[in-house]
Every structure is written in structure tokens, then in C-alpha cells.
Design an enzyme around this catalytic site. Structure first.
Site, mmCIF file in Angstrom:
data_model
loop_
_atom_site.group_PDB
_atom_site.id
_atom_site.type_symbol
_atom_site.label_atom_id
_atom_site.label_comp_id
_atom_site.label_asym_id
_atom_site.label_seq_id
_atom_site.Cartn_x
_atom_site.Cartn_y
_atom_site.Cartn_z
ATOM 1 N N ILE A 172 55.851 -16.975 -74.557
ATOM 2 C CA ILE A 172 56.386 -18.018 -73.689
ATOM 3 C C ILE A 172 55.192 -18.850 -73.215
ATOM 4 C CG2 ILE A 172 58.496 -16.838 -72.969
ATOM 5 C CD1 ILE A 172 57.152 -15.874 -70.495
ATOM 6 N N ASP A 173 55.424 -20.109 -72.930
ATOM 7 C CA ASP A 173 54.340 -21.022 -72.577
ATOM 8 C C ASP A 173 53.599 -20.566 -71.327
ATOM 9 O OD1 ASP A 173 55.075 -22.652 -74.689
ATOM 10 O OD2 ASP A 173 56.376 -23.909 -73.454
ATOM 11 N N LYS A 174 52.385 -21.040 -71.195
ATOM 12 C CA LYS A 174 51.539 -20.709 -70.041
ATOM 13 C C LYS A 174 52.264 -20.944 -68.718
ATOM 14 C CE LYS A 174 47.388 -22.341 -67.623
ATOM 15 N NZ LYS A 174 46.261 -23.314 -67.643
#
Length: 305
Positions: free
Chosen positions: A137-139
């Protein structure tokens, strides 16, 4: 490091080199082989080649596989919220702002750094910088994800991702009012032809399907629940922007002028369900809505009073 040499025969010509090498190692996935090539390289006739190189007859290939513990990533004592752990998997509730695995510009402080401190037994399928990482999942996206502790578990979980049977539900706050109560976005995704940092709708891109359902409507925003059928990079962010409702706070696909001072997009991986690699029992985990998300929702609800 274990070194191998191969010579290309007639039936193997025109194969991609990562496909060719993966056929030589039945216990390794193509993604693992590609990761090794990308990180450590491979030579053909003494010259460095990329993973998409097409083979020619009599090409001589030199390739090396690192030992699983020969990682270029240092273990770091970083607090992480573990929802569940056994000998096969770790389920983590990732906080907003944490990068999942090391990459250029983020070699420390990642979830992988923290996991290597917590335990030494992570799968090696995704290469030396992404041990155990089945999906990302994105930062600036918070929430739940599963990490594999061994190659068997990794392959089993990856197969569920491939078959779209892993249950992944996200909570997203978007701009504008979505009038329909639910819908499906089916639009292929690929790298943006000009702005390479972005993902965009591409005619011949990879299949991408997002199902969404309205949870709550505010004055100028909508809270939606998104269920992923596929899991492409930035999928929810690009798909919601595609239908005219980009995520609040999204620095890449959102409005240039943002109302709230946020660290990133309002996207939370709320629920994750999968079949356990060993017990074969379906397990489901849920992450509570974090404070940063609730704070904005409370502001929007108060505007309706």
C-alpha cells in the site's frame, strides 16, 4: 551467493530472459527472478542485460542468486502494530507515512526494516529488498496488509491475489458528491506516457477493476468504500480521479488547491481477508479508522449540522 551459467538452445530463442531463468528454478517465481535481475543484474555474453531482454541462440547467461539472509536492508528497531502473527504470516496495521519496502530515496525507516528487526524468517521470493512483501500500500495510505514468512506461504497468498480472491476493502474520502449509491470502474492502468511518476488509464494497460459504495455524503465530499478486484499501483486513486472524484489530499491526482493541510491522500486499507496458507481457513482482519481520517470526517459532519 550461488552462481549459475546457461546456454540458450533453439527452442528457447526469443524468450524473455526472466522467463527463461525462471524455468530453470522450479521453486522460484518469475517475480522473484525479475527482482534479482533488477537488483543484482544478469549478463549475456559478458554484457549486462535487463529482465525484458529477448534471448538469441547460443547466448551465454551468467546469473547469481543470493542466499535468503544476504539482504542489503538493515534491521531497525521501529514500532509496528501487529494484528496477527504465526509461523507463516504477519498481518500488520501500517501507519500513514511509512514506506513498505526500501527503494531509491527510502532505504531506511520502512516496514521491511522494522520486520527484519522483529523476525528473521521472511520469504525471499520478491528479492533482497522486499522480503516477505506479498502486496503493498502507498506510503501515505494507512491500514492492513499481510506479509509472508516463507516462500510456501508467499506463493499461496500471491495466487489468491492473482485469482482476485483476496478480500481487500478500503475507505476513501473523495472530492464532490457521488450521486449513485454504488458502481464499478473497469479501466486498464499503465504508466503515464509523459509523467512517469504517475499511473494513468491506458488503452492496452493491465486490467483494473474497482467496486465502490457510498458510505456517507457531506457538503462537498463523499466517503466511499472501495473493494479491489485487481490491485494495480495507485488503482483507487487513479480510478476515482477518472470518474471526476479524486481523493482528498492526493498530491498526484487530486485538486491542486487542497482545503486541508494533509500529509497525503485520504485512503485507508480497512479490511483484509485471505485463506491461510497452512490451515486453509479464511481469516479476516480489520484496521480501525485512524485519527487523521476521523479528524477530517468530524469536520465535514459538523458542517452539516
Amino acid at each position: 551467493m550461488e552462481h549459475f551459467k546457461f546456454k540458450v538452445e533453439e527452442l528457447e530463442k526469443n524468450m524473455r530472459i526472466d522467463v527463461f531463468i525462471s524455468t530453470k528454478f522450479k521453486d522460484k517465481s518469475r517475480s522473484y527472478i525479475k527482482g534479482i535481475i533488477d537488483e543484482l543484474g544478469v549478463t549475456v555474453n559478458g554484457r549486462d542485460k535487463k529482465s525484458n531482454y529477448k534471448l538469441k541462440i547460443d547466448d551465454e547467461i551468467s546469473f547469481a542468486i543470493p542466499e535468503n539472509r544476504e539482504l542489503d536492508v538493515e534491521a531497525e528497531k521501529i514500532d509496528i502494530d501487529i494484528l496477527y502473527e504465526d509461523s507463516d504470516v504477519i498481518v500488520v496495521d501500517k501507519q500513514q507515512g511509512m514506506v513498505v519496502h526500501p527503494a531509491p530515496g527510502n532505504y531506511t525507516g520502512t516496514l521491511v526494516n522494522a520486520l527484519l528487526y522483529h523476525c528473521k524468517d521472511l520469504s525471499g521470493i520478491n528479492g533482497i529488498n522486499r522480503p516477505g512483501i506479498v502486496h503493498r500500500i502507498d506510503k501515505d495510505t494507512s491500514g492492513v496488509l499481510v506479509v509472508a514468512k516463507n516462500d510456501k506461504s508467499h506463493k499461496f497468498l500471491a495466487e489468491q491475489l492473482k485469482e482476485h480472491s483476496m478480500n481487500r476493502i478500503y475507505l476513501a474520502l473523495v472530492e464532490g458528491i457521488i450521486k449513485v449509491d454504488e458502481g464499478t470502474i473497469d479501466a486498464p492502468l499503465g504508466r503515464h506516457p509523459v509523467e512517469r511518476i504517475k499511473i494513468s488509464i491506458v488503452k492496452n494497460g493491465r486490467e483494473a477493476v474497482t467496486h465502490y459504495k457510498v458510505i456517507e455524503r457531506f457538503k462537498n465530499n463523499t466517503l466511499v468504500e472501495c473493494k479491489l478486484e485487481t490491485g494495480r499501483t495507485h488503482q483507487i486513486r487513479v480510478h476515482m480521479a477518472h470518474i471526476g472524484h479524486p481523493l482528498v489530499g492526493d498530491p498526484l491526482y487530486g485538486y491542486k488547491k487542497q482545503r486541508f493541510n494533509l500529509k497525503g491522500q485520504m485512503l485507508h486499507a480497512k479490511k483484509l481477508g485471505f485463506i491461510h496458507p497452512t490451515s486453509k481457513v479464511y481469516m479476516e482482519f480489520e484496521s480501525s479508522i485512524p485519527d487523521y481520517f476521523n479528524r477530517i470526517i468530524d469536520i465535514l459532519r459538523n458542517e452539516l449540522k
